[in-house]
Design a protein around this motif. Structure first.
Motif, PDB file in Angstrom:
ATOM      1  N   GLY A 183       0.806  -1.202   0.000  1.00  0.00           N
ATOM      2  CA  GLY A 183       0.000   0.000   0.000  1.00  0.00           C
ATOM      3  C   GLY A 183       0.845   1.260   0.000  1.00  0.00           C
ATOM      4  N   LEU A 184       0.162   2.346  -0.255  1.00  0.00           N
ATOM      5  CA  LEU A 184       0.784   3.668  -0.292  1.00  0.00           C
ATOM      6  C   LEU A 184      -0.105   4.620   0.492  1.00  0.00           C
ATOM      7  CD1 LEU A 184       2.288   5.477  -3.334  1.00  0.00           C
ATOM      8  CD2 LEU A 184       0.553   6.626  -1.965  1.00  0.00           C
ATOM      9  N   ALA A 185       0.509   5.431   1.328  1.00  0.00           N
ATOM     10  CA  ALA A 185      -0.215   6.450   2.086  1.00  0.00           C
ATOM     11  C   ALA A 185       0.526   7.768   1.936  1.00  0.00           C
ATOM     12  CB  ALA A 185      -0.330   6.066   3.558  1.00  0.00           C
ATOM     13  N   GLY A 186      -0.231   8.825   1.791  1.00  0.00           N
ATOM     14  CA  GLY A 186       0.361  10.151   1.664  1.00  0.00           C
ATOM     15  C   GLY A 186      -0.734  11.190   1.649  1.00  0.00           C
ATOM     16  N   TYR A 187      -0.426  12.311   1.028  1.00  0.00           N
ATOM     17  CA  TYR A 187      -1.416  13.383   0.939  1.00  0.00           C
ATOM     18  C   TYR A 187      -1.051  14.325  -0.182  1.00  0.00           C
ATOM     19  CZ  TYR A 187       2.013  16.132   3.625  1.00  0.00           C
ATOM     20  OH  TYR A 187       3.156  16.765   4.059  1.00  0.00           O
ATOM     21  N   THR A 188      -2.017  15.154  -0.550  1.00  0.00           N
ATOM     22  CA  THR A 188      -1.773  16.230  -1.499  1.00  0.00           C
ATOM     23  C   THR A 188      -2.005  17.552  -0.778  1.00  0.00           C
ATOM     24  OG1 THR A 188      -4.077  16.162  -2.292  1.00  0.00           O
ATOM     25  CG2 THR A 188      -2.441  14.867  -3.514  1.00  0.00           C
TER      26      THR A 188
ATOM     27  N   ASP B 192       4.130   9.470   1.702  1.00  0.00           N
ATOM     28  CA  ASP B 192       4.667   9.302   3.056  1.00  0.00           C
ATOM     29  C   ASP B 192       5.124   7.870   3.308  1.00  0.00           C
ATOM     30  OD1 ASP B 192       5.306  10.257   5.642  1.00  0.00           O
ATOM     31  OD2 ASP B 192       3.391   9.554   6.421  1.00  0.00           O
ATOM     32  N   GLN B 193       4.377   6.912   2.826  1.00  0.00           N
ATOM     33  CA  GLN B 193       4.707   5.505   3.061  1.00  0.00           C
ATOM     34  C   GLN B 193       4.373   4.692   1.813  1.00  0.00           C
ATOM     35  OE1 GLN B 193       2.029   4.827   6.263  1.00  0.00           O
ATOM     36  NE2 GLN B 193       3.226   5.985   7.723  1.00  0.00           N
ATOM     37  N   LEU B 194       5.288   3.837   1.429  1.00  0.00           N
ATOM     38  CA  LEU B 194       5.063   2.882   0.349  1.00  0.00           C
ATOM     39  C   LEU B 194       5.663   1.566   0.810  1.00  0.00           C
ATOM     40  CD1 LEU B 194       4.221   2.013  -2.491  1.00  0.00           C
ATOM     41  CD2 LEU B 194       6.346   2.979  -3.354  1.00  0.00           C
ATOM     42  N   TRP B 195       4.806   0.564   0.947  1.00  0.00           N
ATOM     43  CA  TRP B 195       5.250  -0.728   1.461  1.00  0.00           C
ATOM     44  C   TRP B 195       4.697  -1.844   0.595  1.00  0.00           C
ATOM     45  CZ3 TRP B 195       1.891  -4.545   3.388  1.00  0.00           C
ATOM     46  CH2 TRP B 195       2.525  -5.661   3.923  1.00  0.00           C
ATOM     47  N   ILE B 196       5.546  -2.827   0.312  1.00  0.00           N
ATOM     48  CA  ILE B 196       5.147  -4.014  -0.428  1.00  0.00           C
ATOM     49  C   ILE B 196       5.500  -5.214   0.439  1.00  0.00           C
ATOM     50  CG2 ILE B 196       5.395  -5.328  -2.574  1.00  0.00           C
ATOM     51  CD1 ILE B 196       4.358  -2.403  -2.901  1.00  0.00           C
ATOM     52  N   ALA B 197       4.551  -6.159   0.572  1.00  0.00           N
ATOM     53  CA  ALA B 197       4.765  -7.346   1.381  1.00  0.00           C
ATOM     54  C   ALA B 197       5.911  -8.191   0.832  1.00  0.00           C
ATOM     55  CB  ALA B 197       3.486  -8.185   1.440  1.00  0.00           C
TER      56      ALA B 197
ATOM     57  N   ARG C 252      -5.930  15.944  -8.753  1.00  0.00           N
ATOM     58  CA  ARG C 252      -6.151  16.953  -7.714  1.00  0.00           C
ATOM     59  C   ARG C 252      -5.411  18.260  -8.008  1.00  0.00           C
ATOM     60  NH1 ARG C 252      -5.816  13.669  -1.959  1.00  0.00           N
ATOM     61  NH2 ARG C 252      -7.258  11.996  -2.518  1.00  0.00           N
ATOM     62  N   GLY C 253      -4.766  18.349  -9.143  1.00  0.00           N
ATOM     63  CA  GLY C 253      -4.085  19.582  -9.531  1.00  0.00           C
ATOM     64  C   GLY C 253      -2.632  19.673  -9.115  1.00  0.00           C
ATOM     65  N   CYS C 254      -2.040  18.560  -8.676  1.00  0.00           N
ATOM     66  CA  CYS C 254      -0.634  18.590  -8.262  1.00  0.00           C
ATOM     67  C   CYS C 254       0.278  18.683  -9.479  1.00  0.00           C
ATOM     68  CB  CYS C 254      -0.289  17.326  -7.470  1.00  0.00           C
ATOM     69  SG  CYS C 254      -1.154  17.209  -5.899  1.00  0.00           S
ATOM     70  N   ARG C 255       1.352  19.411  -9.301  1.00  0.00           N
ATOM     71  CA  ARG C 255       2.344  19.555 -10.364  1.00  0.00           C
ATOM     72  C   ARG C 255       3.650  18.843 -10.038  1.00  0.00           C
ATOM     73  NH1 ARG C 255       2.660  25.687 -11.846  1.00  0.00           N
ATOM     74  NH2 ARG C 255       2.926  25.885  -9.598  1.00  0.00           N
ATOM     75  N   TRP C 256       3.826  18.484  -8.779  1.00  0.00           N
ATOM     76  CA  TRP C 256       5.058  17.828  -8.336  1.00  0.00           C
ATOM     77  C   TRP C 256       4.737  16.745  -7.320  1.00  0.00           C
ATOM     78  CZ3 TRP C 256       4.430  23.199  -7.927  1.00  0.00           C
ATOM     79  CH2 TRP C 256       5.066  23.939  -8.923  1.00  0.00           C
ATOM     80  N   SER C 257       5.722  15.870  -7.122  1.00  0.00           N
ATOM     81  CA  SER C 257       5.642  14.834  -6.095  1.00  0.00           C
ATOM     82  C   SER C 257       6.951  14.837  -5.319  1.00  0.00           C
ATOM     83  CB  SER C 257       5.429  13.460  -6.741  1.00  0.00           C
ATOM     84  OG  SER C 257       5.412  12.438  -5.770  1.00  0.00           O
ATOM     85  N   ARG C 258       6.859  14.490  -4.031  1.00  0.00           N
ATOM     86  CA  ARG C 258       8.062  14.395  -3.202  1.00  0.00           C
ATOM     87  C   ARG C 258       7.898  13.237  -2.235  1.00  0.00           C
ATOM     88  NH1 ARG C 258       7.503  17.397   2.009  1.00  0.00           N
ATOM     89  NH2 ARG C 258       5.379  18.189   2.001  1.00  0.00           N
ATOM     90  N   LEU C 259       9.020  12.697  -1.818  1.00  0.00           N
ATOM     91  CA  LEU C 259       9.027  11.573  -0.889  1.00  0.00           C
ATOM     92  C   LEU C 259      10.444  11.386  -0.374  1.00  0.00           C
ATOM     93  CD1 LEU C 259      10.473   8.959  -2.517  1.00  0.00           C
ATOM     94  CD2 LEU C 259       8.356   9.178  -3.802  1.00  0.00           C
ATOM     95  N   TYR C 260      10.572  10.529   0.607  1.00  0.00           N
ATOM     96  CA  TYR C 260      11.909  10.131   1.030  1.00  0.00           C
ATOM     97  C   TYR C 260      11.936   8.635   1.272  1.00  0.00           C
ATOM     98  CZ  TYR C 260      10.427   9.893   5.940  1.00  0.00           C
ATOM     99  OH  TYR C 260       9.806   9.582   7.116  1.00  0.00           O
ATOM    100  N   THR C 261      13.141   8.085   1.195  1.00  0.00           N
ATOM    101  CA  THR C 261      13.384   6.691   1.509  1.00  0.00           C
ATOM    102  C   THR C 261      14.728   6.628   2.215  1.00  0.00           C
ATOM    103  OG1 THR C 261      13.347   4.440   0.600  1.00  0.00           O
ATOM    104  CG2 THR C 261      14.537   6.114  -0.674  1.00  0.00           C
TER     105      THR C 261
END
Length: 144
Positions: A57-62, A70-75, A98-107
């Motif tokens: 699953g993936l969890a985050g926000y716009t 925020d979170q990306l996990w694969i079993a 939703r009108g987003c122009r960019w994405s950001r994350l960390y690992t």
């Protein structure tokens, strides 16, 4: 106000009313300072197999034209099978909707630092020693 008229309290289990007051105060400040209303909306995407077993699953926000993953996990056992790519693509599509122009994350260097560049992300910051002996890696991508 003097230092002796201020009482600090520290806890590892915040009072929900205090937490809400802090968040609402920060939202009002940010809106006044940025000139933009906080338009944060959560996004959660889950992947299940035909039996309903959670594969990942993936969890985050716009918010403010950005998708934040925020979170990306694969079993275990489901990695390298395309589930992560599908989850990330679905999140990016929702961000665009939703009108987003960019994405950001960390690992972290022990998670999936090679996965994100294959999907068009570029490193914009690294924090060595977090956790000790490793590093946190921040990525960004222009959507669309």
């Amino acid at each position: 106000m003097t230092d002796d008229s201020i009482t600090l309290s520290l806890t590892d289990a915040s009072d929900s009313a205090d937490a809400a007051s802090i968040l609402n105060g920060l939202k009002r400040y940010n809106e006044a300072a940025s000139g933009r209303a906080p338009d944060r909306r959560d996004v959660t995407i889950v992947a299940r197999d035909a039996d309903g077993t959670l594969l990942g699953g993936l969890a985050g926000y716009t918010q403010w034209d950005w998708l934040y993953v925020d979170q990306l996990w694969i079993a275990e056992g489901g990695r390298r099978g395309g589930v992560g790519s599908r989850l990330l693509a679905a999140a990016e599509a929702e961000g665009l909707a939703r009108g987003c122009r960019w994405s950001r994350l960390y690992t972290y260097d022990f998670q999936a630092p090679d996965f994100y560049p294959r999907h068009g992300y570029e490193v914009w910051a690294e924090l060595d020693g977090y956790p000790e002996g490793h590093k946190q890696i921040w990525f960004r991508k222009t959507l669309g």
